[in-house]
Design a protein around this motif. Structure first.
Motif, PDB file in Angstrom:
ATOM      1  N   ASN A   1       3.626  20.914   1.369  1.00  0.00           N
ATOM      2  CA  ASN A   1       4.471  22.094   1.164  1.00  0.00           C
ATOM      3  C   ASN A   1       5.742  21.942   1.997  1.00  0.00           C
ATOM      4  OD1 ASN A   1       5.630  24.753   1.331  1.00  0.00           O
ATOM      5  ND2 ASN A   1       3.670  25.564   0.600  1.00  0.00           N
ATOM      6  N   LYS A   2       6.843  21.599   1.346  1.00  0.00           N
ATOM      7  CA  LYS A   2       8.079  21.291   2.065  1.00  0.00           C
ATOM      8  C   LYS A   2       8.619  22.475   2.882  1.00  0.00           C
ATOM      9  CE  LYS A   2       9.606  17.521  -0.929  1.00  0.00           C
ATOM     10  NZ  LYS A   2      10.676  17.028  -1.832  1.00  0.00           N
ATOM     11  N   PRO A   3       8.631  23.713   2.347  1.00  0.00           N
ATOM     12  CA  PRO A   3       9.122  24.835   3.160  1.00  0.00           C
ATOM     13  C   PRO A   3       8.348  25.008   4.464  1.00  0.00           C
ATOM     14  CG  PRO A   3       9.028  25.471   0.856  1.00  0.00           C
ATOM     15  CD  PRO A   3       8.354  24.130   0.954  1.00  0.00           C
ATOM     16  N   ILE A   4       7.016  24.845   4.402  1.00  0.00           N
ATOM     17  CA  ILE A   4       6.203  24.989   5.610  1.00  0.00           C
ATOM     18  C   ILE A   4       6.542  23.890   6.614  1.00  0.00           C
ATOM     19  CG2 ILE A   4       3.855  24.824   6.528  1.00  0.00           C
ATOM     20  CD1 ILE A   4       2.851  26.261   4.093  1.00  0.00           C
ATOM     21  N   ILE A   5       6.712  22.667   6.133  1.00  0.00           N
ATOM     22  CA  ILE A   5       7.042  21.547   7.013  1.00  0.00           C
ATOM     23  C   ILE A   5       8.399  21.762   7.678  1.00  0.00           C
ATOM     24  CG2 ILE A   5       7.536  19.082   7.125  1.00  0.00           C
ATOM     25  CD1 ILE A   5       4.587  19.763   6.757  1.00  0.00           C
TER      26      ILE A   5
ATOM     27  N   SER B   1      11.397  23.097  12.520  1.00  0.00           N
ATOM     28  CA  SER B   1      12.455  23.907  13.141  1.00  0.00           C
ATOM     29  C   SER B   1      11.934  24.633  14.370  1.00  0.00           C
ATOM     30  CB  SER B   1      13.008  24.922  12.126  1.00  0.00           C
ATOM     31  OG  SER B   1      13.554  24.275  10.999  1.00  0.00           O
ATOM     32  N   ILE B   2      10.752  25.236  14.220  1.00  0.00           N
ATOM     33  CA  ILE B   2      10.145  25.946  15.350  1.00  0.00           C
ATOM     34  C   ILE B   2       9.825  24.972  16.479  1.00  0.00           C
ATOM     35  CG2 ILE B   2       8.113  27.259  16.095  1.00  0.00           C
ATOM     36  CD1 ILE B   2       8.048  28.501  13.296  1.00  0.00           C
ATOM     37  N   ALA B   3       9.312  23.775  16.119  1.00  0.00           N
ATOM     38  CA  ALA B   3       8.971  22.771  17.130  1.00  0.00           C
ATOM     39  C   ALA B   3      10.197  22.340  17.924  1.00  0.00           C
ATOM     40  CB  ALA B   3       8.324  21.559  16.466  1.00  0.00           C
ATOM     41  N   SER B   4      11.320  22.147  17.235  1.00  0.00           N
ATOM     42  CA  SER B   4      12.539  21.715  17.923  1.00  0.00           C
ATOM     43  C   SER B   4      13.065  22.801  18.849  1.00  0.00           C
ATOM     44  CB  SER B   4      13.612  21.334  16.901  1.00  0.00           C
ATOM     45  OG  SER B   4      13.967  22.441  16.087  1.00  0.00           O
ATOM     46  N   ILE B   5      12.961  24.064  18.416  1.00  0.00           N
ATOM     47  CA  ILE B   5      13.406  25.180  19.251  1.00  0.00           C
ATOM     48  C   ILE B   5      12.567  25.263  20.523  1.00  0.00           C
ATOM     49  CG2 ILE B   5      13.545  27.702  19.404  1.00  0.00           C
ATOM     50  CD1 ILE B   5      14.266  27.685  16.418  1.00  0.00           C
TER      51      ILE B   5
END
Length: 267
Positions: free
Chosen positions: A206-210, A215-219
């Protein structure tokens, strides 16, 4: 509490996460200084603090599969117990190895507890008011995260750093006790969720979930590096801030996240 309303469950879970996070985040302004005092290099210091997150990455999916059909209240107690043990290791720490063990226990404990807490909220929350309920829960989390550094900095300045870990122990013990008491009163509702390899594969495809996950991981990568490691050290060694001033500064950062959280749950 067989007659417990969904609203009461959200309230109790919000109180528990508040107590948990105010204890956990109370260590934020002082833990880098404490590890530095134990003789760790900056590289080792960053690694130790990051263990909390590193340990969760490979265990996230397996733990949710293993405990997927278990009573979420009981499993949540396991998670809080591991966090309680982590606080004890911090209290008795006289070298970096104790802190390493503490961060590993902490990472596993929070992974278990947060996963089960979200399951509890999904079952006991009215679907029509799920956004508002999550807003209330997240507000409890952020209030604890915001006030924790202030409390930790004040305690360390008034007494010494190790007393912050006693405060951490007391708050987690309070959370554990409260969760145990309400778990005895709440009737566990059956869930029809089953997580297997098929479901896991669909998530990774699921591309949106990835994209959202990365994004959250980088933040959080930037946030942990700056706030949990370098900011306390920079303020202390470059600007001569004491622990209470460091805690107040970190509290202001948390306050920025807190202000709009509860209203956003109503959108």
């Amino acid at each position: 509490m067989n007659s417990t309303s969904h609203k009461s469950v959200v309230k109790f879970m919000s109180i528990i996460i508040f107590l948990t996070m105010i204890g956990f985040s109370s260590t934020t302004p002082v833990l880098p200084l404490f590890i530095n005092f134990l003789g760790a290099s900056n590289i080792l210091l960053g690694f130790i603090i990051s263990l909390y997150g590193f340990i969760r990455v490979p265990l996230n999916i397996p733990i949710n599969i293993v405990f997927g059909k278990k009573n979420p209240f009981t499993v949540s107690l396991y998670g809080l117990t591991l966090i309680l043990l982590a606080s004890i290791f911090l209290i008795i720490a006289n070298n970096v190895y104790f802190v390493i063990i503490a961060k590993i226990l902490e990472g596993i404990g929070f992974l278990i507890y947060v996963s089960m807490a979200l399951r509890i909220l999904s079952v006991y929350t009215d679907p029509k008011r799920r956004g508002e309920s999550m807003g209330i829960y997240t507000t409890g989390l952020l209030i604890g995260t915001t006030l924790g550094p202030l409390a930790g900095g004040f305690i360390a300045s008034l007494y010494e750093i190790r007393y912050v870990f006693y405060f951490y122990f007391i708050t987690i013990l309070s959370s554990l006790t409260l969760l145990y008491l309400i778990s005895k009163e709440i009737k566990v509702e059956n869930e029809n969720n089953k997580v297997g390899l098929k479901e896991i594969k669909s998530i990774f495809l699921n591309k949106p979930i990835i994209v959202i996950s990365l994004s959250i991981a980088s933040i959080f990568l930037v946030r942990v590096a700056l706030i949990s490691v370098y900011l306390p050290l920079f303020l202390h060694f470059n600007l001569n801030f004491n622990e209470s001033q460091i805690g107040f500064t970190i509290m202001l950062i948390g306050l920025a996240s807190l202000i709009l959280t509860w209203p956003s749950g109503k959108i």
